[in-house]
Design an enzyme around this catalytic site. Structure first.
Site, mmCIF file in Angstrom:
data_model
loop_
_atom_site.group_PDB
_atom_site.id
_atom_site.type_symbol
_atom_site.label_atom_id
_atom_site.label_comp_id
_atom_site.label_asym_id
_atom_site.label_seq_id
_atom_site.Cartn_x
_atom_site.Cartn_y
_atom_site.Cartn_z
ATOM 1 N N CYS A 197 -10.214 -4.990 0.376
ATOM 2 C CA CYS A 197 -11.328 -4.040 0.392
ATOM 3 C C CYS A 197 -12.196 -4.213 -0.858
ATOM 4 C CB CYS A 197 -10.805 -2.602 0.477
ATOM 5 S SG CYS A 197 -10.230 -1.941 -1.103
ATOM 6 N N GLU B 157 -2.942 -4.704 -2.948
ATOM 7 C CA GLU B 157 -3.468 -5.647 -3.943
ATOM 8 C C GLU B 157 -3.533 -5.002 -5.323
ATOM 9 O OE1 GLU B 157 -4.674 -4.925 -0.974
ATOM 10 O OE2 GLU B 157 -5.805 -6.582 -0.084
ATOM 11 N N CYS C 168 -10.566 -3.356 -4.271
ATOM 12 C CA CYS C 168 -9.615 -4.381 -4.732
ATOM 13 C C CYS C 168 -10.346 -5.627 -5.222
ATOM 14 C CB CYS C 168 -8.625 -4.723 -3.632
ATOM 15 S SG CYS C 168 -7.450 -3.376 -3.329
ATOM 16 N N ASN D 184 0.840 -1.188 0.000
ATOM 17 C CA ASN D 184 0.000 0.000 0.000
ATOM 18 C C ASN D 184 0.880 1.245 0.000
ATOM 19 O OD1 ASN D 184 0.608 -0.860 2.688
ATOM 20 N ND2 ASN D 184 -1.074 0.336 3.542
ATOM 21 N N GLU E 256 0.380 5.232 0.639
ATOM 22 C CA GLU E 256 -0.526 6.285 1.094
ATOM 23 C C GLU E 256 -0.029 7.657 0.642
ATOM 24 O OE1 GLU E 256 -1.091 5.559 5.307
ATOM 25 O OE2 GLU E 256 -2.235 3.740 4.876
ATOM 26 N N CYS F 282 -4.186 0.564 -2.327
ATOM 27 C CA CYS F 282 -3.938 -0.684 -1.599
ATOM 28 C C CYS F 282 -2.855 -1.537 -2.270
ATOM 29 C CB CYS F 282 -5.211 -1.524 -1.551
ATOM 30 S SG CYS F 282 -6.559 -0.783 -0.632
HETATM 31 N N1 THU Z 1 -5.153 -1.570 2.591
HETATM 32 C C1 THU Z 1 -4.552 -2.435 1.724
HETATM 33 O O1 THU Z 1 -3.473 -2.134 1.195
HETATM 34 N N2 THU Z 1 -5.150 -3.610 1.473
HETATM 35 C C2 THU Z 1 -6.269 -4.056 2.093
HETATM 36 O O2 THU Z 1 -6.715 -5.160 1.824
HETATM 37 C C3 THU Z 1 -6.946 -3.208 3.085
HETATM 38 C C4 THU Z 1 -6.438 -1.822 3.211
HETATM 39 C C5 THU Z 1 -4.469 -0.322 2.927
HETATM 40 C C6 THU Z 1 -5.131 0.953 2.522
HETATM 41 C C7 THU Z 1 -4.554 1.913 3.516
HETATM 42 O O3 THU Z 1 -3.257 2.312 3.080
HETATM 43 C C8 THU Z 1 -4.367 1.082 4.778
HETATM 44 O O4 THU Z 1 -4.340 -0.266 4.341
HETATM 45 C C9 THU Z 1 -5.459 1.267 5.811
HETATM 46 O O5 THU Z 1 -6.708 1.099 5.255
#
Ligand code: THU
Length: 136
Positions: free
Chosen positions: A89, A60, A92, A47, A49, A58
């Site tokens: 999520c 994925e 994804c 991920n 941000e 994310c």
């Molecule tokens: N996130 C992912 O990378 N994958 C997931 O399956 C759930 C959420 C990330 C998004 C954000 O950067 C952090 O996790 C918190 O939601």
């Protein structure tokens, strides 16, 4: 497609290794992913941000987009490692569903233990997909 346990563990190990590169200073929730394609290659993702929160993405989807941008189209399985072993999520799930409903999603914890598994169609039943846009 059945995946042997060696391959599963290899995918989880790749996701776990990638997770160290997660850029998650705002949530503190680091995620690593590893996507196995039909060609036998593995694409990892983390991920990423952003200070403008919605612009993050994310792990994925990073893995999927890396694979697509290298000419891949068929996905066998994706392993995801996070602190609590959550499933991907909704966004994804939708992105994964574009490329196959049978892709196996393997969820593991930071110890590399597999906690749960499901197919994309399990996670996103009645998906809106490319078939909906045919014959327009
Ligand atoms: N996130 C992912 O990378 N994958 C997931 O399956 C759930 C959420 C990330 C998004 C954000 O950067 C952090 O996790 C918190 O939601």
């Amino acid at each position: 497609m059945m995946l042997d346990s060696t391959t599963r563990q290899q995918l989880v190990a790749t996701a776990l290794e990638a997770r160290q590169w997660a850029y998650a200073p705002y949530s503190g929730y680091a995620v690593g992913a590893a996507l196995l394609t039909a060609s036998g290659k593995i694409y990892d993702g983390v991920n990423v941000e952003n200070a403008a929160y919605p612009d993050g993405i994310c792990a994925e989807r990073v893995a999927v987009f890396k694979a697509i941008s290298e000419g891949e189209r068929e996905f066998i399985a994706i392993a995801v490692v996070s602190q609590d072993g959550g499933f991907p999520c909704g966004s994804c799930r939708q992105v994964l569903s574009e490329f196959g409903l049978n892709t196996l999603v393997i969820i593991a914890n930071p110890q590399g233990e597999i906690l749960q598994e499901a197919t994309v169609s399990d996670l996103l039943p009645h998906a809106f997909g490319p078939q909906n846009l045919r014959d327009r």
